[in-house]
Every structure is written in C-alpha cells, then in structure tokens.
Design a protein around this motif. Sequence first.
Motif, PDB file in Angstrom:
ATOM      1  N   ILE A 184     -17.194   3.850  43.659  1.00  0.00           N
ATOM      2  CA  ILE A 184     -18.419   3.287  43.101  1.00  0.00           C
ATOM      3  C   ILE A 184     -18.973   2.268  44.097  1.00  0.00           C
ATOM      4  CG2 ILE A 184     -19.415   1.980  41.186  1.00  0.00           C
ATOM      5  CD1 ILE A 184     -17.129   3.089  39.456  1.00  0.00           C
ATOM      6  N   TYR A 185     -20.240   2.394  44.424  1.00  0.00           N
ATOM      7  CA  TYR A 185     -20.845   1.493  45.388  1.00  0.00           C
ATOM      8  C   TYR A 185     -20.982   0.091  44.788  1.00  0.00           C
ATOM      9  CZ  TYR A 185     -22.055   5.414  48.456  1.00  0.00           C
ATOM     10  OH  TYR A 185     -22.000   6.489  49.291  1.00  0.00           O
ATOM     11  N   ALA A 186     -20.824  -0.925  45.637  1.00  0.00           N
ATOM     12  CA  ALA A 186     -20.916  -2.307  45.161  1.00  0.00           C
ATOM     13  C   ALA A 186     -22.354  -2.712  44.858  1.00  0.00           C
ATOM     14  CB  ALA A 186     -20.329  -3.253  46.197  1.00  0.00           C
ATOM     15  N   THR A 187     -23.301  -1.973  45.403  1.00  0.00           N
ATOM     16  CA  THR A 187     -24.722  -2.290  45.198  1.00  0.00           C
ATOM     17  C   THR A 187     -25.366  -1.185  44.361  1.00  0.00           C
ATOM     18  OG1 THR A 187     -25.203  -1.271  47.347  1.00  0.00           O
ATOM     19  CG2 THR A 187     -24.957  -3.673  47.287  1.00  0.00           C
ATOM     20  N   GLY A 213     -17.030  -8.193  53.241  1.00  0.00           N
ATOM     21  CA  GLY A 213     -17.738  -9.461  53.189  1.00  0.00           C
ATOM     22  C   GLY A 213     -18.992  -9.513  54.043  1.00  0.00           C
ATOM     23  N   GLY A 214     -18.984  -8.842  55.184  1.00  0.00           N
ATOM     24  CA  GLY A 214     -20.104  -8.924  56.105  1.00  0.00           C
ATOM     25  C   GLY A 214     -21.239  -7.987  55.744  1.00  0.00           C
ATOM     26  N   SER A 215     -22.451  -8.425  56.004  1.00  0.00           N
ATOM     27  CA  SER A 215     -23.645  -7.594  55.833  1.00  0.00           C
ATOM     28  C   SER A 215     -24.740  -8.202  56.692  1.00  0.00           C
ATOM     29  CB  SER A 215     -24.083  -7.543  54.371  1.00  0.00           C
ATOM     30  OG  SER A 215     -25.253  -6.773  54.225  1.00  0.00           O
ATOM     31  N   LYS A 216     -25.235  -7.460  57.667  1.00  0.00           N
ATOM     32  CA  LYS A 216     -26.157  -8.031  58.644  1.00  0.00           C
ATOM     33  C   LYS A 216     -27.586  -8.133  58.126  1.00  0.00           C
ATOM     34  CE  LYS A 216     -23.551  -6.627  62.756  1.00  0.00           C
ATOM     35  NZ  LYS A 216     -23.540  -5.818  63.991  1.00  0.00           N
ATOM     36  N   ARG A 217     -28.086  -7.047  57.494  1.00  0.00           N
ATOM     37  CA  ARG A 217     -29.496  -7.047  57.100  1.00  0.00           C
ATOM     38  C   ARG A 217     -29.753  -7.870  55.843  1.00  0.00           C
ATOM     39  NH1 ARG A 217     -30.624  -0.654  57.765  1.00  0.00           N
ATOM     40  NH2 ARG A 217     -28.533  -0.625  56.872  1.00  0.00           N
ATOM     41  N   GLU A 249     -14.014 -14.648  49.004  1.00  0.00           N
ATOM     42  CA  GLU A 249     -15.015 -14.930  47.967  1.00  0.00           C
ATOM     43  C   GLU A 249     -15.317 -13.692  47.146  1.00  0.00           C
ATOM     44  OE1 GLU A 249     -19.357 -17.124  47.390  1.00  0.00           O
ATOM     45  OE2 GLU A 249     -18.736 -16.476  49.386  1.00  0.00           O
ATOM     46  N   VAL A 250     -15.405 -12.537  47.796  1.00  0.00           N
ATOM     47  CA  VAL A 250     -15.588 -11.285  47.065  1.00  0.00           C
ATOM     48  C   VAL A 250     -14.399 -11.070  46.126  1.00  0.00           C
ATOM     49  CG1 VAL A 250     -15.797  -8.776  47.256  1.00  0.00           C
ATOM     50  CG2 VAL A 250     -16.995 -10.251  48.886  1.00  0.00           C
ATOM     51  N   THR A 251     -13.205 -11.342  46.623  1.00  0.00           N
ATOM     52  CA  THR A 251     -11.992 -11.208  45.809  1.00  0.00           C
ATOM     53  C   THR A 251     -12.084 -12.052  44.550  1.00  0.00           C
ATOM     54  OG1 THR A 251     -10.588 -10.727  47.718  1.00  0.00           O
ATOM     55  CG2 THR A 251      -9.502 -11.603  45.765  1.00  0.00           C
ATOM     56  N   GLU A 252     -12.455 -13.307  44.702  1.00  0.00           N
ATOM     57  CA  GLU A 252     -12.533 -14.223  43.559  1.00  0.00           C
ATOM     58  C   GLU A 252     -13.551 -13.747  42.531  1.00  0.00           C
ATOM     59  OE1 GLU A 252     -13.612 -18.919  42.643  1.00  0.00           O
ATOM     60  OE2 GLU A 252     -13.373 -18.226  44.709  1.00  0.00           O
ATOM     61  N   ILE A 253     -14.723 -13.331  43.002  1.00  0.00           N
ATOM     62  CA  ILE A 253     -15.777 -12.891  42.088  1.00  0.00           C
ATOM     63  C   ILE A 253     -15.392 -11.588  41.397  1.00  0.00           C
ATOM     64  CG2 ILE A 253     -18.150 -11.996  42.029  1.00  0.00           C
ATOM     65  CD1 ILE A 253     -18.818 -14.141  44.141  1.00  0.00           C
ATOM     66  N   ILE A 294     -22.287  -9.856  46.922  1.00  0.00           N
ATOM     67  CA  ILE A 294     -22.081 -10.906  45.914  1.00  0.00           C
ATOM     68  C   ILE A 294     -23.319 -11.786  45.739  1.00  0.00           C
ATOM     69  CG2 ILE A 294     -19.567 -10.972  46.087  1.00  0.00           C
ATOM     70  CD1 ILE A 294     -19.851 -13.359  47.976  1.00  0.00           C
ATOM     71  N   ARG A 295     -24.407 -11.409  46.343  1.00  0.00           N
ATOM     72  CA  ARG A 295     -25.658 -12.155  46.164  1.00  0.00           C
ATOM     73  C   ARG A 295     -26.144 -12.001  44.719  1.00  0.00           C
ATOM     74  NH1 ARG A 295     -31.069 -11.184  49.899  1.00  0.00           N
ATOM     75  NH2 ARG A 295     -32.455 -12.599  48.775  1.00  0.00           N
ATOM     76  N   GLU A 296     -26.752 -13.049  44.190  1.00  0.00           N
ATOM     77  CA  GLU A 296     -27.210 -13.012  42.797  1.00  0.00           C
ATOM     78  C   GLU A 296     -28.309 -11.971  42.610  1.00  0.00           C
ATOM     79  OE1 GLU A 296     -29.627 -13.608  39.397  1.00  0.00           O
ATOM     80  OE2 GLU A 296     -30.343 -14.139  41.393  1.00  0.00           O
ATOM     81  N   PHE A 297     -28.110 -11.142  41.599  1.00  0.00           N
ATOM     82  CA  PHE A 297     -29.086 -10.089  41.290  1.00  0.00           C
ATOM     83  C   PHE A 297     -29.109  -9.920  39.767  1.00  0.00           C
ATOM     84  CE2 PHE A 297     -30.638  -5.865  40.450  1.00  0.00           C
ATOM     85  CZ  PHE A 297     -31.589  -5.635  41.433  1.00  0.00           C
ATOM     86  N   GLY A 298     -30.245 -10.178  39.166  1.00  0.00           N
ATOM     87  CA  GLY A 298     -30.358 -10.020  37.723  1.00  0.00           C
ATOM     88  C   GLY A 298     -29.475 -10.963  36.943  1.00  0.00           C
TER      89      GLY A 298
END
Length: 237
Positions: free
Chosen positions: A108-111, A13-17, A56-60, A23-27
């Motif tokens: 598989i990377y999440a990003t 869930g955490g990401s500093k930068r 939240e990651v779990t739900e998505i 889970i941020r909207e992309f495309g």
Amino acid sequence: MKDRTVAIIPARGGSKRIPRKNIREFGGRPMIAWSIQAALESDVFESVIVSTDDPEVTEIARQYGAKVPFVRPPEISGDQVGLNPVLKHALNWLEMEGGGRPSFLGCIYATAPFLRASDLRAAFDRLNEKPESEYVLSVCTFPSPVERAMTTNEAGEIRFMWPELRLTPSQALSECFHDAGQFVIGRATSFLQQDSALSGHCLPFVLPRYRCQDIDTPEDWEQARHLFSALQATSAS
C-alpha cells in the motif's frame, strides 16, 4: 490453516520534490495515516507493517496503529531504489524473524489518501476468486485516448505521437489504464520471484478517476488537497 496476509507500506524518510511527503500534514493528519487507516479497517491483513529508514516516520506509523518491526537498510532507502527490493526485504524479514512467509502481500502506497478499506477488501476478494492470477493492481482510466497524445519535435512544434490514428473515432480506440498509485496485492512467492506485478498474471482493480491522484510534485499535492477537501465536503452534506 488460514492463509496469512500482510500489508507493507513503504515510507522512506527522504523526498526531494515534496520534503517529508510521507508524514506531511494532509487533511488534518500525517499523509501516511490515511493508508494505515484504510489497511487496518479493511480487515484483510493480519499485520500492517511500515518499512522505513526514518525514526520520525516510525513514531508516527506506530501512533496510528501500524507496526515497524525493522529498520529498512540504507542500501534500499535511496530515491533510485524501486519498490520490489523493499518488498523482498520485508518478505525475507517476515520469513526469518516475523513468524514465517505470508501467503499474500499487500503493498500500500504511503501517499494514498483516497484509498478506501472497501477497495482493499474487494481487490483481495477478486484475487482469491482467480487462483490462476498472481496480483491485483489499482488502476484508473486515462481521461482521453492515449492514441491522441502529442509531443514536440526538435523545432518545438507540436505533433501527434501516432499521426496514423488522428482520424480514428474515439469509440474505436482502446480503453487504456495507468497505475493509480494506491496498492498492489499479490501472492508472496510472486513478489519474490518477479520484478514487477506486470511481469506476472495481474488483474486490474479499476478506481474512479475522481479518487485517483498521483502525488509527486507540489502541483500534484495542491490538486490532491483540493480534491480531498471537495470529497470530504460531499461526504458531509
């Protein structure tokens, strides 16, 4: 008995930068959804599992078709934790609670919004064709020879890192690769026994540079967003 193959998508869930990067909207959808879609459409994996500590990651993840059968423990959810402890935890859970250890594991990377299902199928086929190999890793080439890299000295002046190679013709220099940050597929026992894919017999799966973008900083994110939009427009034309 058919070999069992499972995909693990690490997504804490955490990401500093880039806050909430996974889970941020992309495309038009959460970033992790692109990785889940590619894994599901590849038809390589019996299960696509997201390893996360975040509700939240779990739900998505579940919304987009992945399974989240366990909660990642806090001790392997920090930003200093490497990939291998997360994969070993998932493999140990599968062995004890999830129907047994799989033969193959795809991380598989999440990003990885540029990842395609066809990449995963082709990479898995390549690994199967080479029984002596343990992993296949997504890579891409550097855009220019790494031997021409420069750095600065204590005075802040620029210098070649390898000055003895500064006059060597480009065609005489070696082709070099870097991790494309999209996936690694390997034999489950190798993930359990080793600390890195590059510790074992690892094959490269070379992706084109126009489909590779590390996403660690806000600048990376913007570059990836523009590249994604361009590729989408090209596909639609």
